[in-house]
Design a protein around this motif. Sequence first.
Motif, mmCIF file in Angstrom:
data_model
loop_
_atom_site.group_PDB
_atom_site.id
_atom_site.type_symbol
_atom_site.label_atom_id
_atom_site.label_comp_id
_atom_site.label_asym_id
_atom_site.label_seq_id
_atom_site.Cartn_x
_atom_site.Cartn_y
_atom_site.Cartn_z
ATOM 1 N N ALA A 13 52.888 38.756 66.103
ATOM 2 C CA ALA A 13 53.263 38.381 67.542
ATOM 3 C C ALA A 13 54.533 38.354 67.921
ATOM 4 O O ALA A 13 55.278 37.614 68.396
ATOM 5 C CB ALA A 13 52.642 37.061 67.869
ATOM 6 N N GLY A 14 55.216 39.584 67.480
ATOM 7 C CA GLY A 14 56.566 40.062 68.099
ATOM 8 C C GLY A 14 56.636 40.593 69.126
ATOM 9 O O GLY A 14 55.612 40.559 69.799
ATOM 10 N N SER A 15 57.813 41.382 69.300
ATOM 11 C CA SER A 15 57.840 41.884 70.677
ATOM 12 C C SER A 15 56.770 43.065 71.087
ATOM 13 O O SER A 15 56.116 43.016 72.062
ATOM 14 C CB SER A 15 59.290 42.562 70.828
ATOM 15 N N GLY A 16 56.478 43.718 70.028
ATOM 16 C CA GLY A 16 55.368 44.992 70.249
ATOM 17 C C GLY A 16 54.133 44.245 70.305
ATOM 18 O O GLY A 16 53.101 44.566 71.204
ATOM 19 N N GLY A 17 53.746 43.322 69.502
ATOM 20 C CA GLY A 17 52.488 42.754 69.507
ATOM 21 C C GLY A 17 52.209 41.987 70.638
ATOM 22 O O GLY A 17 50.861 41.905 71.337
ATOM 23 N N VAL A 18 52.858 41.074 71.076
ATOM 24 C CA VAL A 18 52.544 40.421 72.301
ATOM 25 C C VAL A 18 52.657 41.498 73.373
ATOM 26 O O VAL A 18 51.605 41.169 74.355
ATOM 27 C CB VAL A 18 53.893 39.504 72.512
ATOM 28 N N ARG A 19 53.512 42.496 73.753
ATOM 29 C CA ARG A 19 53.322 43.410 74.728
ATOM 30 C C ARG A 19 51.923 44.183 74.853
ATOM 31 O O ARG A 19 51.149 44.193 75.780
ATOM 32 C CB ARG A 19 54.201 44.451 74.867
ATOM 33 N N ALA A 20 51.687 44.367 73.552
ATOM 34 C CA ALA A 20 50.140 45.114 73.607
ATOM 35 C C ALA A 20 49.042 44.269 73.862
ATOM 36 O O ALA A 20 48.052 44.617 74.419
ATOM 37 C CB ALA A 20 50.199 45.594 71.946
ATOM 38 N N SER A 21 49.140 42.845 73.443
ATOM 39 C CA SER A 21 48.168 42.012 73.612
ATOM 40 C C SER A 21 47.989 41.631 75.097
ATOM 41 O O SER A 21 46.866 41.693 75.547
ATOM 42 C CB SER A 21 48.546 40.698 73.042
ATOM 43 N N ARG A 22 48.991 41.443 75.894
ATOM 44 C CA ARG A 22 49.117 41.184 77.131
ATOM 45 C C ARG A 22 48.567 42.310 78.045
ATOM 46 O O ARG A 22 47.790 42.047 78.890
ATOM 47 C CB ARG A 22 50.148 40.157 77.610
ATOM 48 N N GLU A 96 60.154 30.631 72.203
ATOM 49 C CA GLU A 96 58.936 30.723 71.766
ATOM 50 C C GLU A 96 57.841 30.113 72.490
ATOM 51 O O GLU A 96 56.774 30.903 72.579
ATOM 52 C CB GLU A 96 58.716 30.121 70.221
ATOM 53 N N ILE A 97 58.316 29.103 73.189
ATOM 54 C CA ILE A 97 57.230 28.598 74.225
ATOM 55 C C ILE A 97 56.805 29.705 75.371
ATOM 56 O O ILE A 97 55.626 29.616 75.879
ATOM 57 C CB ILE A 97 57.758 27.239 74.886
ATOM 58 N N THR A 98 58.013 30.377 75.872
ATOM 59 C CA THR A 98 57.633 31.347 76.906
ATOM 60 C C THR A 98 56.666 32.419 76.499
ATOM 61 O O THR A 98 55.833 32.724 77.295
ATOM 62 C CB THR A 98 58.972 31.869 77.356
ATOM 63 N N TYR A 99 56.921 32.777 75.116
ATOM 64 C CA TYR A 99 55.993 33.836 74.648
ATOM 65 C C TYR A 99 54.377 33.375 74.266
ATOM 66 O O TYR A 99 53.540 34.096 74.837
ATOM 67 C CB TYR A 99 56.679 34.435 73.373
ATOM 68 N N THR A 100 54.515 32.010 74.149
ATOM 69 C CA THR A 100 53.299 31.712 73.836
ATOM 70 C C THR A 100 52.540 31.509 75.205
ATOM 71 O O THR A 100 51.237 31.669 75.121
ATOM 72 C CB THR A 100 53.282 30.238 72.856
ATOM 73 N N ASN A 101 53.083 30.806 76.103
ATOM 74 C CA ASN A 101 52.798 30.758 77.373
ATOM 75 C C ASN A 101 52.021 32.040 78.103
ATOM 76 O O ASN A 101 51.250 32.378 78.848
ATOM 77 C CB ASN A 101 53.726 30.006 78.466
ATOM 78 N N THR A 102 52.920 33.224 77.640
ATOM 79 C CA THR A 102 52.498 34.632 78.073
ATOM 80 C C THR A 102 51.241 34.938 77.538
ATOM 81 O O THR A 102 50.434 35.456 78.232
ATOM 82 C CB THR A 102 53.542 35.508 77.626
ATOM 83 N N LEU A 103 50.941 34.540 76.237
ATOM 84 C CA LEU A 103 49.737 34.896 75.384
ATOM 85 C C LEU A 103 48.375 34.034 76.395
ATOM 86 O O LEU A 103 47.601 34.508 76.544
ATOM 87 C CB LEU A 103 49.672 34.687 74.285
ATOM 88 N N ASP A 104 49.004 32.772 76.788
ATOM 89 C CA ASP A 104 47.818 31.834 76.925
ATOM 90 C C ASP A 104 47.478 32.241 78.566
ATOM 91 O O ASP A 104 46.324 32.358 79.023
ATOM 92 C CB ASP A 104 48.464 30.448 77.293
ATOM 93 N N ALA A 105 48.463 32.711 79.451
ATOM 94 C CA ALA A 105 48.265 33.246 80.768
ATOM 95 C C ALA A 105 47.351 34.329 80.827
ATOM 96 O O ALA A 105 46.717 34.541 81.919
ATOM 97 C CB ALA A 105 49.700 33.419 81.328
ATOM 98 N N HIS A 106 47.298 35.150 79.846
ATOM 99 C CA HIS A 106 46.274 36.264 79.792
ATOM 100 C C HIS A 106 45.224 36.125 79.072
ATOM 101 O O HIS A 106 44.568 36.841 78.606
ATOM 102 C CB HIS A 106 46.983 37.693 79.104
ATOM 103 N N GLU A 107 45.101 34.818 78.606
ATOM 104 C CA GLU A 107 43.789 34.312 77.883
ATOM 105 C C GLU A 107 43.689 35.195 76.550
ATOM 106 O O GLU A 107 42.710 35.727 76.103
ATOM 107 C CB GLU A 107 42.557 34.657 78.550
ATOM 108 N N VAL A 108 44.685 35.247 75.713
ATOM 109 C CA VAL A 108 44.866 35.912 74.564
ATOM 110 C C VAL A 108 44.613 34.722 73.379
ATOM 111 O O VAL A 108 45.379 33.849 73.461
ATOM 112 C CB VAL A 108 46.154 36.858 74.218
ATOM 113 N N ALA A 109 43.576 34.821 72.686
ATOM 114 C CA ALA A 109 43.577 33.923 71.735
ATOM 115 C C ALA A 109 44.701 33.889 70.522
ATOM 116 O O ALA A 109 45.021 35.066 70.128
ATOM 117 C CB ALA A 109 42.054 33.839 70.996
ATOM 118 N N HIS A 110 45.285 32.810 70.090
ATOM 119 C CA HIS A 110 46.230 33.240 69.177
ATOM 120 C C HIS A 110 46.034 32.229 67.854
ATOM 121 O O HIS A 110 45.642 31.224 67.910
ATOM 122 C CB HIS A 110 47.648 33.007 69.453
#
Length: 448
Positions: A13-22, A96-110
């Motif tokens: 869940a780095g920059s590339g992984g988070v962007r691809a996920s969302r 880190e909270i911001t990035y986690t919130n981005t995943l949550d906002a797009h309903e990405v399970a982590h």
Amino acid sequence: MTEYDYDLFVIGAGSGGVRASRVAASHGARVAVAEEHRVGGTCVIRGCVPKKMLVYGSHFAEELRDASHYGWTIDAMHFDWASLRDTVLRDVDRLEITYTNTLDAHEVAHFHERATIAGPHAVRLASGREISAKVILIATGAVPVMPEVEGIEYAITSNEVFHLPTFPGRVLIQGAGYIAMEFAGIFNALGAHVTVVNRSDQILRGYDESLRDRLLQITMTRGIDYRFHCPIRRIEKREGEARVVHFDGHDPIEADIVLVATGRRPNVNGLGLENAGIALGFRGEIPVDGHNRTSCESIYAVGDVTDRIQLTPVAIREGHAFADTVFGGTPRVIDYGCVPNAVFSQPPLAGVGLTEAQARVNHGNIRVYSSDFRPMKNIFAERHERGLYKMVVCAESGKVLGLHMLGHEAPEILQAAAIAVKAGLTKDDFDATMALHPSMAEELVLMR
């Protein structure tokens, strides 16, 4: 019922992984991501972001020294390492909270645990749970390279430098790449005695030679010591925090910390690639095609783990392109030409396109234009350091092949200038642009 637990499972869940996920999730995919450390990856948690904050903090040393030339009287100046360190770490927590919130906002399970490849469509979590996915994306980044020398356990890497309990008065840095030069500038500005040791006789290999030489001169004048052709033989721990570093053919050096910054390698150890029939490349990287697909058709990889260009914006672009291609129905590939880069040394260095040496090999007949100047800020502050800008031009077409800058705010200026180089503009186009005076950026259109 669907055949798989998820349409996409991302490892990292780095920059590339988070962007691809969302982005994949925005296309309607069911996405999960696993991260064994902290959401945000190297850049956000232990890399370019906190390092740039240390750079900002260290700049005040120069600004405060120069203040008297601008009419300011500042008494009782004092630097507190713990205050800067804790401020940086708090902002890392926020990000880190911001990035986690981005995943949550797009309903990405982590999943906050390590994940490895169990097969072409399966990952295994550290807890033992196995999860199936139609597509797997590997975005595990890179890790510091550590030399195999006696006592290496007494050295640290850039991962640990942000957590130092006390400020070190003596810093020895092994390596002379961008990580080494950035931390050398930080610690030197904050008051430490810095020694850079390197196996070769160069700093910043791969960057333009003229700028490298100028940066070496400036940093030596600022008090950074260099030892070239000086490989470490062993590190000895003394009483307290002192370390003694021994070399072949050189006297030993005592330091409070030994920072190893000799490069980074793809983070693939124990990843289980063999379970999907994926073989590593010559440099230990995961080979991929133009659409980031590995030799296993259901598994892709983006970012530093592919060892193409180890830069955060590249990983982000790759992650986005992967998601659009696989889940968005809009296939696209990344253009790796004219990628701008910067070294946040002191002063900083930035460049885009070909260096002079590369251009001579690739194009033969070139012209080189330059501006060697003393910034107005340095004149007022009675500093003798000079900036240096270089433009490498194809002699036949006049097209700008490369642009390289050393001086205050060089990275900020280069980002806009990189658009012009990427667009294929010519030296005449630069010359036809009116200068913005007084500024350092105006030197871009005044080079001769």
